[in-house]
Scaffold this motif. Structure first.
Motif, PDB file in Angstrom:
ATOM      1  N   GLU A   4       0.965  -1.130  -0.010  1.00 30.36           N
ATOM      2  CA  GLU A   4       0.040  -0.082  -0.047  1.00 30.36           C
ATOM      3  C   GLU A   4       0.849   1.185  -0.080  1.00 30.36           C
ATOM      4  O   GLU A   4       0.282   2.429  -0.331  1.00 30.36           O
ATOM      5  N   PHE A   5       2.065   0.962   0.220  1.00 32.13           N
ATOM      6  CA  PHE A   5       3.126   2.170   0.408  1.00 32.13           C
ATOM      7  C   PHE A   5       3.815   2.307  -0.924  1.00 32.13           C
ATOM      8  O   PHE A   5       4.797   3.181  -0.927  1.00 32.13           O
ATOM      9  N   ILE A   6       3.655   1.646  -2.106  1.00 29.95           N
ATOM     10  CA  ILE A   6       4.367   1.498  -3.033  1.00 29.95           C
ATOM     11  C   ILE A   6       4.634   2.911  -3.957  1.00 29.95           C
ATOM     12  O   ILE A   6       5.620   3.151  -4.329  1.00 29.95           O
ATOM     13  N   ASP A   7       3.450   3.802  -3.802  1.00 33.14           N
ATOM     14  CA  ASP A   7       3.668   5.108  -4.465  1.00 33.14           C
ATOM     15  C   ASP A   7       4.738   5.620  -3.772  1.00 33.14           C
ATOM     16  O   ASP A   7       5.396   6.824  -4.255  1.00 33.14           O
ATOM     17  N   ILE A   8       4.701   5.701  -2.336  1.00 31.45           N
ATOM     18  CA  ILE A   8       5.549   6.574  -1.729  1.00 31.45           C
ATOM     19  C   ILE A   8       7.060   6.051  -1.884  1.00 31.45           C
ATOM     20  O   ILE A   8       7.989   6.693  -2.129  1.00 31.45           O
ATOM     21  N   PHE A   9       7.221   4.648  -2.225  1.00 29.99           N
ATOM     22  CA  PHE A   9       8.612   4.139  -2.660  1.00 29.99           C
ATOM     23  C   PHE A   9       9.145   4.589  -3.830  1.00 29.99           C
ATOM     24  O   PHE A   9      10.065   5.072  -3.879  1.00 29.99           O
ATOM     25  N   GLU A  10       8.142   4.628  -4.698  1.00 28.16           N
ATOM     26  CA  GLU A  10       8.285   5.007  -6.203  1.00 28.16           C
ATOM     27  C   GLU A  10       9.105   6.661  -5.908  1.00 28.16           C
ATOM     28  O   GLU A  10       9.979   7.129  -6.563  1.00 28.16           O
ATOM     29  N   ASP A  11       8.322   7.612  -5.280  1.00 24.44           N
ATOM     30  CA  ASP A  11       8.898   8.876  -5.086  1.00 24.44           C
ATOM     31  C   ASP A  11       9.933   9.000  -4.144  1.00 24.44           C
ATOM     32  O   ASP A  11      10.917   9.793  -4.707  1.00 24.44           O
ATOM     33  N   TRP A  12      10.285   8.232  -3.220  1.00 23.81           N
ATOM     34  CA  TRP A  12      11.336   8.069  -2.477  1.00 23.81           C
ATOM     35  C   TRP A  12      12.582   8.048  -3.280  1.00 23.81           C
ATOM     36  O   TRP A  12      13.907   8.104  -3.102  1.00 23.81           O
ATOM     37  N   ALA A  13      12.322   6.986  -4.453  1.00 28.45           N
ATOM     38  CA  ALA A  13      13.617   6.701  -5.047  1.00 28.45           C
ATOM     39  C   ALA A  13      14.514   7.724  -5.822  1.00 28.45           C
ATOM     40  O   ALA A  13      15.612   7.732  -5.996  1.00 28.45           O
ATOM     41  N   LYS A  14      13.574   8.834  -6.003  1.00 28.96           N
ATOM     42  CA  LYS A  14      14.331  10.162  -6.567  1.00 28.96           C
ATOM     43  C   LYS A  14      15.222  10.985  -5.535  1.00 28.96           C
ATOM     44  O   LYS A  14      16.132  11.509  -5.936  1.00 28.96           O
ATOM     45  N   THR A  15      15.045  10.790  -4.279  1.00 29.98           N
ATOM     46  CA  THR A  15      15.529  11.703  -3.375  1.00 29.98           C
ATOM     47  C   THR A  15      16.102  10.976  -2.087  1.00 29.98           C
ATOM     48  O   THR A  15      16.648  11.462  -1.357  1.00 29.98           O
ATOM     49  N   TYR A  16      15.961   9.672  -2.193  1.00 26.51           N
ATOM     50  CA  TYR A  16      16.323   8.845  -0.936  1.00 26.51           C
ATOM     51  C   TYR A  16      17.572   9.108  -0.614  1.00 26.51           C
ATOM     52  O   TYR A  16      17.999   9.280   0.708  1.00 26.51           O
ATOM     53  N   ASP A  17      18.558   9.020  -1.528  1.00 30.45           N
ATOM     54  CA  ASP A  17      20.107   9.075  -1.113  1.00 30.45           C
ATOM     55  C   ASP A  17      20.536  10.437  -0.602  1.00 30.45           C
ATOM     56  O   ASP A  17      21.260  10.699   0.024  1.00 30.45           O
ATOM     57  N   GLU A  18      19.554  11.419  -1.268  1.00 33.96           N
ATOM     58  CA  GLU A  18      19.868  12.960  -0.513  1.00 33.96           C
ATOM     59  C   GLU A  18      19.438  12.894   0.884  1.00 33.96           C
ATOM     60  O   GLU A  18      19.981  13.713   1.717  1.00 33.96           O
ATOM     61  N   SER A  19      18.487  12.188   1.006  1.00 31.91           N
ATOM     62  CA  SER A  19      17.785  12.189   2.488  1.00 31.91           C
ATOM     63  C   SER A  19      18.591  11.564   3.684  1.00 31.91           C
ATOM     64  O   SER A  19      18.886  12.119   4.535  1.00 31.91           O
ATOM     65  N   VAL A  20      19.127  10.536   3.059  1.00 33.83           N
ATOM     66  CA  VAL A  20      19.928   9.659   3.926  1.00 33.83           C
ATOM     67  C   VAL A  20      21.189  10.359   4.128  1.00 33.83           C
ATOM     68  O   VAL A  20      22.063   9.974   5.349  1.00 33.83           O
ATOM     69  N   GLY A  21      21.730  11.247   3.355  1.00 30.94           N
ATOM     70  CA  GLY A  21      22.859  11.870   3.335  1.00 30.94           C
ATOM     71  C   GLY A  21      22.832  12.994   4.326  1.00 30.94           C
ATOM     72  O   GLY A  21      23.549  13.768   4.477  1.00 30.94           O
ATOM     73  N   GLY A  22      21.668  13.564   4.882  1.00 24.98           N
ATOM     74  CA  GLY A  22      21.382  14.553   5.776  1.00 24.98           C
ATOM     75  C   GLY A  22      20.974  15.810   5.110  1.00 24.98           C
ATOM     76  O   GLY A  22      20.686  16.782   5.690  1.00 24.98           O
ATOM     77  N   ASN A  24      17.879  16.290   3.771  1.00 23.08           N
ATOM     78  CA  ASN A  24      16.419  16.449   4.272  1.00 23.08           C
ATOM     79  C   ASN A  24      16.272  16.857   5.860  1.00 23.08           C
ATOM     80  O   ASN A  24      16.395  16.201   6.619  1.00 23.08           O
ATOM     81  N   LEU A  25      16.299  18.273   6.059  1.00 21.45           N
ATOM     82  CA  LEU A  25      16.114  18.566   7.536  1.00 21.45           C
ATOM     83  C   LEU A  25      14.965  17.886   8.170  1.00 21.45           C
ATOM     84  O   LEU A  25      15.290  17.326   9.560  1.00 21.45           O
ATOM     85  N   GLU A  26      14.016  17.534   7.642  1.00 23.64           N
ATOM     86  CA  GLU A  26      12.789  17.085   8.412  1.00 23.64           C
ATOM     87  C   GLU A  26      13.203  15.771   8.861  1.00 23.64           C
ATOM     88  O   GLU A  26      12.566  15.241   9.804  1.00 23.64           O
ATOM     89  N   TYR A  27      13.905  14.768   7.920  1.00 21.85           N
ATOM     90  CA  TYR A  27      14.264  13.523   8.356  1.00 21.85           C
ATOM     91  C   TYR A  27      15.686  13.323   8.763  1.00 21.85           C
ATOM     92  O   TYR A  27      16.300  12.201   8.871  1.00 21.85           O
ATOM     93  N   ARG A  28      16.420  14.553   8.977  1.00 20.91           N
ATOM     94  CA  ARG A  28      17.848  14.348   9.464  1.00 20.91           C
ATOM     95  C   ARG A  28      18.142  13.370  10.754  1.00 20.91           C
ATOM     96  O   ARG A  28      19.110  12.628  10.903  1.00 20.91           O
ATOM     97  N   GLU A  29      17.081  13.512  11.794  1.00 15.02           N
ATOM     98  CA  GLU A  29      17.453  12.748  12.902  1.00 15.02           C
ATOM     99  C   GLU A  29      17.057  11.449  12.687  1.00 15.02           C
ATOM    100  O   GLU A  29      17.662  10.472  13.222  1.00 15.02           O
ATOM    101  N   VAL A  30      16.174  10.848  11.727  1.00 18.19           N
ATOM    102  CA  VAL A  30      15.859   9.621  11.189  1.00 18.19           C
ATOM    103  C   VAL A  30      17.072   8.823  10.897  1.00 18.19           C
ATOM    104  O   VAL A  30      17.123   7.638  11.094  1.00 18.19           O
ATOM    105  N   PHE A  31      17.765   9.561  10.047  1.00 19.41           N
ATOM    106  CA  PHE A  31      18.913   9.024   9.390  1.00 19.41           C
ATOM    107  C   PHE A  31      20.040   9.351   9.988  1.00 19.41           C
ATOM    108  O   PHE A  31      21.219   9.012   9.238  1.00 19.41           O
TER     109      PHE A  31
END
Length: 218
Positions: A4-22, A24-31
């Motif tokens: 049910e989250f597949i659309d989110i996964f598809e969107d995350w593919a474009k920016t995921y590596d940037e987010s895990v690299g810190g 994305n301020l909103e998710y910085r603590e998560v990663f």
């Protein structure tokens, strides 16, 4: 099964590596400590590894560098495309935690990062029971994932995200099926795993579960 989250996964593919690299301020603590989390999963893995939720291939990279034979499972085509470009020699299959192709050989370790919480509580239990059947005595499940000490702590994190204006993070925490440590511990014990938890950042814990020598097999 997390589909049910597949659309989110598809969107995350474009920016995921940037987010895990810190970035994305909103998710910085998560990663936070992301590299340490991946390294810990790879270092605690043994032998042939079945990785669920390969995503963009970051854990797969660590596992391969550690000398493991890896079979990757990923439901998102966009994620698979990114991972395949990074790791053209990775055996990468379409599937998810509960629905995946028959494995051609023995699996010694089952791994995942930032993905197991996409299963409902019932599905988590079903998955762990199935992994018990797949793994040999002494086989491991090694997950790095977001979980909380209690439901009250989870609610406090959601409110804190709202207070900071991190609306996407607050929605994720409220929508997805993040478990408590006690809930996961009880499932692993039920299916004869010796389990331990290690906190890696404010959100993520490393879970290492070993199929007990006392486990009964059919």
């Amino acid at each position: 099964m997390g589909r049910e989250f597949i659309d989110i996964f598809e969107d995350w593919a474009k920016t995921y590596d940037e987010s895990v690299g810190g970035n994305n301020l909103e998710y910085r603590e998560v990663f936070e400590n992301y590299e340490s989390i991946l390294n810990a999963v790879a270092e605690n893995s043994n032998g042939v590894v079945l990785e669920f939720g390969v995503g963009t291939g970051n854990l797969s990279t660590k596992l391969l560098q550690a000398g493991h034979q890896v079979v990757g499972i990923e439901p998102s085509k966009s994620m698979r495309d990114v991972a395949s470009k990074k790791l053209p020699n990775l055996k990468l299959l379409e599937g998810d935690f509960l629905s995946f192709p028959e494995l051609p050989h023995q699996v010694d370790t089952i791994t995942s990062t930032y993905a197991f919480h996409h299963l409902t509580d019932v599905e988590k239990e079903t998955a762990i029971q199935r992994y018990f059947d797949i793994l040999p005595i002494g086989g491991k499940i090694v997950f790095g994932d977001t979980m909380f000490k209690s439901e009250e702590v989870k609610e406090a994190f959601i409110q804190n995200a709202k207070d900071k204006g991190y609306n996407n993070l607050a929605e994720d925490l409220a929508r997805e099926y993040y478990p408590t440590i006690e809930f996961l511990r009880n499932i692993f014990i039920k299916f004869n795993f010796d389990v331990r938890f290690k906190q890696m950042n404010d959100f993520v814990w490393l879970v290492t579960a070993i199929k007990s020598v006392s486990a009964k097999t059919n």
